[in-house]
Structures are given as structure tokens and as C-alpha cells.
Design an enzyme around this catalytic site. Structure first.
Site, PDB file in Angstrom:
ATOM      1  N   GLU A  62      -8.982   0.688  -2.952  1.00  0.00           N
ATOM      2  CA  GLU A  62      -9.315   0.794  -1.806  1.00  0.00           C
ATOM      3  C   GLU A  62      -9.960   2.056  -1.997  1.00  0.00           C
ATOM      4  O   GLU A  62     -10.467   3.112  -2.432  1.00  0.00           O
ATOM      5  CB  GLU A  62      -8.428   0.743  -0.762  1.00  0.00           C
ATOM      6  N   ARG A 109      -8.859   8.141  -1.598  1.00  0.00           N
ATOM      7  CA  ARG A 109     -10.132   8.771  -0.239  1.00  0.00           C
ATOM      8  C   ARG A 109     -11.333   9.982  -0.828  1.00  0.00           C
ATOM      9  O   ARG A 109     -10.596  10.626  -1.297  1.00  0.00           O
ATOM     10  CB  ARG A 109      -9.332   8.861   0.615  1.00  0.00           C
ATOM     11  N   GLU A 130     -10.951  -8.666   3.321  1.00  0.00           N
ATOM     12  CA  GLU A 130      -9.537  -8.877   4.043  1.00  0.00           C
ATOM     13  C   GLU A 130      -9.587  -8.621   5.100  1.00  0.00           C
ATOM     14  O   GLU A 130     -10.823  -7.555   5.985  1.00  0.00           O
ATOM     15  CB  GLU A 130      -8.971  -7.173   3.752  1.00  0.00           C
ATOM     16  N   ASN A 183       1.000  -1.108  -0.158  1.00  0.00           N
ATOM     17  CA  ASN A 183       0.071   0.538   0.204  1.00  0.00           C
ATOM     18  C   ASN A 183       1.297   1.012   0.425  1.00  0.00           C
ATOM     19  O   ASN A 183       1.598   1.557   0.798  1.00  0.00           O
ATOM     20  CB  ASN A 183      -1.122  -0.015   0.707  1.00  0.00           C
ATOM     21  N   THR A 200      -7.751   4.538   7.888  1.00  0.00           N
ATOM     22  CA  THR A 200      -9.304   3.523   7.704  1.00  0.00           C
ATOM     23  C   THR A 200      -8.927   2.989   9.422  1.00  0.00           C
ATOM     24  O   THR A 200      -8.571   1.744   9.777  1.00  0.00           O
ATOM     25  CB  THR A 200      -8.935   2.137   7.075  1.00  0.00           C
ATOM     26  N   HIS A 221      -5.234   3.367  -1.723  1.00  0.00           N
ATOM     27  CA  HIS A 221      -6.392   3.987  -1.307  1.00  0.00           C
ATOM     28  C   HIS A 221      -7.228   5.742  -1.991  1.00  0.00           C
ATOM     29  O   HIS A 221      -6.389   6.586  -1.396  1.00  0.00           O
ATOM     30  CB  HIS A 221      -6.772   4.236   0.317  1.00  0.00           C
ATOM     31  N   HIS A 276      -3.534  -4.584   7.654  1.00  0.00           N
ATOM     32  CA  HIS A 276      -3.753  -3.039   8.656  1.00  0.00           C
ATOM     33  C   HIS A 276      -2.609  -3.600   9.523  1.00  0.00           C
ATOM     34  O   HIS A 276      -2.724  -4.899  10.827  1.00  0.00           O
ATOM     35  CB  HIS A 276      -5.007  -2.645   9.218  1.00  0.00           C
ATOM     36  N   ARG A 328      -6.990  13.164   0.441  1.00  0.00           N
ATOM     37  CA  ARG A 328      -6.161  13.527   1.486  1.00  0.00           C
ATOM     38  C   ARG A 328      -4.066  12.891   0.639  1.00  0.00           C
ATOM     39  O   ARG A 328      -3.393  14.029   0.394  1.00  0.00           O
ATOM     40  CB  ARG A 328      -6.057  13.438   2.477  1.00  0.00           C
ATOM     41  N   HIS A 333       0.893   6.140   1.865  1.00  0.00           N
ATOM     42  CA  HIS A 333       2.012   6.912   2.353  1.00  0.00           C
ATOM     43  C   HIS A 333       2.891   8.400   1.644  1.00  0.00           C
ATOM     44  O   HIS A 333       3.309   9.122   2.338  1.00  0.00           O
ATOM     45  CB  HIS A 333       2.387   6.222   3.265  1.00  0.00           C
TER      46      HIS A 333
HETATM   47  N1  PXP Z   1      -5.780  -3.246   4.230  1.00  0.00           N
HETATM   48  C1  PXP Z   1      -6.647  -1.605   4.551  1.00  0.00           C
HETATM   49  C2  PXP Z   1      -8.129  -1.797   3.875  1.00  0.00           C
HETATM   50  C3  PXP Z   1      -6.198  -0.700   4.855  1.00  0.00           C
HETATM   51  O1  PXP Z   1      -7.327   0.477   4.339  1.00  0.00           O
HETATM   52  C4  PXP Z   1      -4.574   0.488   4.745  1.00  0.00           C
HETATM   53  C5  PXP Z   1      -4.548   0.656   5.756  1.00  0.00           C
HETATM   54  O2  PXP Z   1      -4.436   2.161   4.568  1.00  0.00           O
HETATM   55  C6  PXP Z   1      -4.055  -0.869   5.021  1.00  0.00           C
HETATM   56  C7  PXP Z   1      -4.317  -2.709   4.558  1.00  0.00           C
HETATM   57  C8  PXP Z   1      -2.453  -0.731   5.342  1.00  0.00           C
HETATM   58  O3  PXP Z   1      -2.474  -1.062   6.710  1.00  0.00           O
HETATM   59  P1  PXP Z   1      -1.011   0.018   7.285  1.00  0.00           P
HETATM   60  O4  PXP Z   1      -0.779   1.385   6.664  1.00  0.00           O
HETATM   61  O5  PXP Z   1      -1.357  -0.301   8.599  1.00  0.00           O
HETATM   62  O6  PXP Z   1       0.026  -1.172   6.555  1.00  0.00           O
END
Ligand code: PXP
Length: 247
Positions: A79, A54, A160, A7, A110, A52, A200, A58, A10
Site C-alpha cells: 500500500e 507510509r 479495493e 495487513n 487510512t 503500508h 478496512h 511510522r 500493526h
Molecule cells: N486496506 C487498506 C487500503 C488499508 O489502508 C487498511 C488499513 O491499513 C486495511 C485494508 C486494513 O484495515 P484494518 O486494519 O481496519 O483491517
């Protein structure tokens, strides 16, 4: 072999911290480019890229998703919230999969799984539309027996499991209870024919324990990999996570 979806939200968070008003997402001195970083992740062994988009834009911007669609050699997992606008966007872009997540503007990231029991009709509409378009739907849900049973009924091929509560629990009985919940949830989902992903809060420390959850197909991991990349570089951070996932 446990698959890794990285993901990269960031990376876009970092770019937007400085260039939110730039009117473009790439070029000149605008950095970092999440698309370039996604390609590095792929080269280092990522099996897919997750973003994601959003509602408040953001971090990831529409144009990032379009560029990823063009450039990725693996899979794009989008996402998104369960809204008509996001459904239309996904149908236009055509990612390999969408992951339906809850979204509130106040949250930092999330928080908690999607309540498919409460939002059954909305989720069914999006899942039906995606099934018709050949896009796989994954439902980001807590390891709760009612949520999992309904996910199977709604004919989402994937779930998931939300591992955030596990990751945030203190080591000891609380965390063990969360792990047990995930284990039971994964077994239930697999018995119902669902493909089981998780995500997550998964990091380099908890991955050996996360791996013990049965029937896992893919993990979606963002924050820990991008954080470690500040020290090691992104390819090494991806390689290390992949090897800890599959020792
Ligand atoms: N899966 C989903 C559905 C998420 O919303 C997120 C966070 O954006 C992640 C995975 C990844 O989470 P993390 O950044 O904590 O690894």
C-alpha cells in the site's frame, strides 16, 4: 473461495512504539518482527501479506518491505501514496501488487478512499508505470460510481472497496445503506471488468455480512486479526478469520 490478505502494519506499530530509535528493525531484543509474523500468517492460510509504507515511516520501514520481498511465499501487496518516491521504491522492490491509498500525516489510519477523480493524472501515471512493470495496481476507493468508472478507464486491474464507512456505521439503517452502496459498487466494478477486493474495518463480527457483497475476490484485514492474536495467537486468529470468510 474468498482470499485473505493479512495487513501486518500493526505489528510494526508495536515494535516502533519501543524501538523507533534503534537504528535497525530486527535482531537483539527488538520485537516483534513483522516479517516473522507474516510467515506465520502464510503458514496459517493467508493468501497474501499487505503492508503500508507510509511517508512518515511510522510503522513499516523500508527494510521490512525488502525482507518481506525475499521471504514471502505468497504475495506482497504494497500500500502506498501516489508519489514519485513511492513509485520508484515499488519499482525497485517489485511487489506482486500495489494498492494506491490517500495519505495524510494527521490521520491515525487510512481514512476514506483515494479520490481518483480529483487525482486522475497522478493515479494514471502510477498505474501506467506499474502496468508496464507487470505490477498489478489496486485502487483503494469508496463505492462511488464515478470513482469506479474512472478506475476502469485508468486500466487499474483491481479496486479495493473501502469498507470503513460501513464498519463504522451504527447497526440499523445507516449500516444497511452503506452495505447497499458496497453491493452496488461491487456489481458495477465487476461489470466493468475490475477485480473487486475490499478492506478496512472488517472484523470477526461483521464478516458474515461483508461476505454478502457480491463478486469479492480478496479481503485485506489487519487490526482485528492482530488484536485477536493477542488472545489466541496469530495462526489461530488467521485460521478463524479464513474459516468465517469461507464457511
Ligand atoms: N486496506 C487498506 C487500503 C488499508 O489502508 C487498511 C488499513 O491499513 C486495511 C485494508 C486494513 O484495515 P484494518 O486494519 O481496519 O483491517
Amino acid at each position: 473461495m474468498l482470499l485473505l490478505g493479512v495487513n501486518i502494519d500493526h505489528a510494526a506499530t508495536l515494535r516502533q512504539a519501543r524501538y523507533r530509535q534503534a537504528g535497525t528493525t530486527v535482531g537483539g531484543n527488538i520485537e516483534p518482527d513483522p516479517v516473522a509474523l507474516a510467515l506465520l500468517c502464510e503458514q496459517a492460510g493467508a493468501d497474501g501479506i499487505t503492508v503500508h509504507l507510509r511517508e512518515d515511516r511510522r510503522h513499516i520501514q523500508d527494510r521490512d518491505v525488502l525482507r518481506l520481498r525475499e521471504c514471502l511465499g505468497t504475495r506482497l501487496n504494497l500500500e502506498m501514496a501516489c508519489t514519485p518516491a513511492m513509485t520508484g521504491f515499488a519499482m525497485d522492490v517489485g511487489p506482486e501488487s500495489v494498492c494506491l491509498v490517500p495519505e495524510s500525516r494527521e490521520e491515525i489510519t487510512t481514512e476514506g478512499g483515494l479520490d481518483v477523480v480529483k487525482h486522475r493524472d497522478k493515479v494514471a501515471r502510477v498505474t501506467d508505470a506499474m502496468n508496464a512493470a507487470g505490477i498489478k495496481t489496486s485502487l483503494f476507493i469508496d463505492a462511488d460510481e464515478h470513482q469506479i468508472a474512472l478506475a476502469a478507464k485508468l486500466q487499474a486491474p483491481w479496486i479495493e472497496l473501502h469498507t470503513g464507512a460501513y464498519a463504522n456505521a451504527r447497526p440499523g439503517p445507516d449500516r444497511a445503506a452503506e452495505l447497499k452502496r458496497l453491493t452496488l459498487g461491487a456489481a458495477q466494478a465487476q461489470a466493468l471488468g475490475l477485480i473487486v477486493n475490499a478492506g478496512h474495518g472488517i472484523n470477526y463480527i461483521n464478516i458474515p455480512e461483508v461476505r454478502t457483497i457480491p463478486h469479492l475476490h480478496e479481503l485485506n484485514i489487519g487490526h482485528s486479526i492482530l488484536s485477536r492474536a493477542l488472545f489466541t495467537g496469530l495462526p489461530e486468529a488467521v485460521r478463524e478469520m479464513k474459516s468465517r470468510m469461507n464457511p
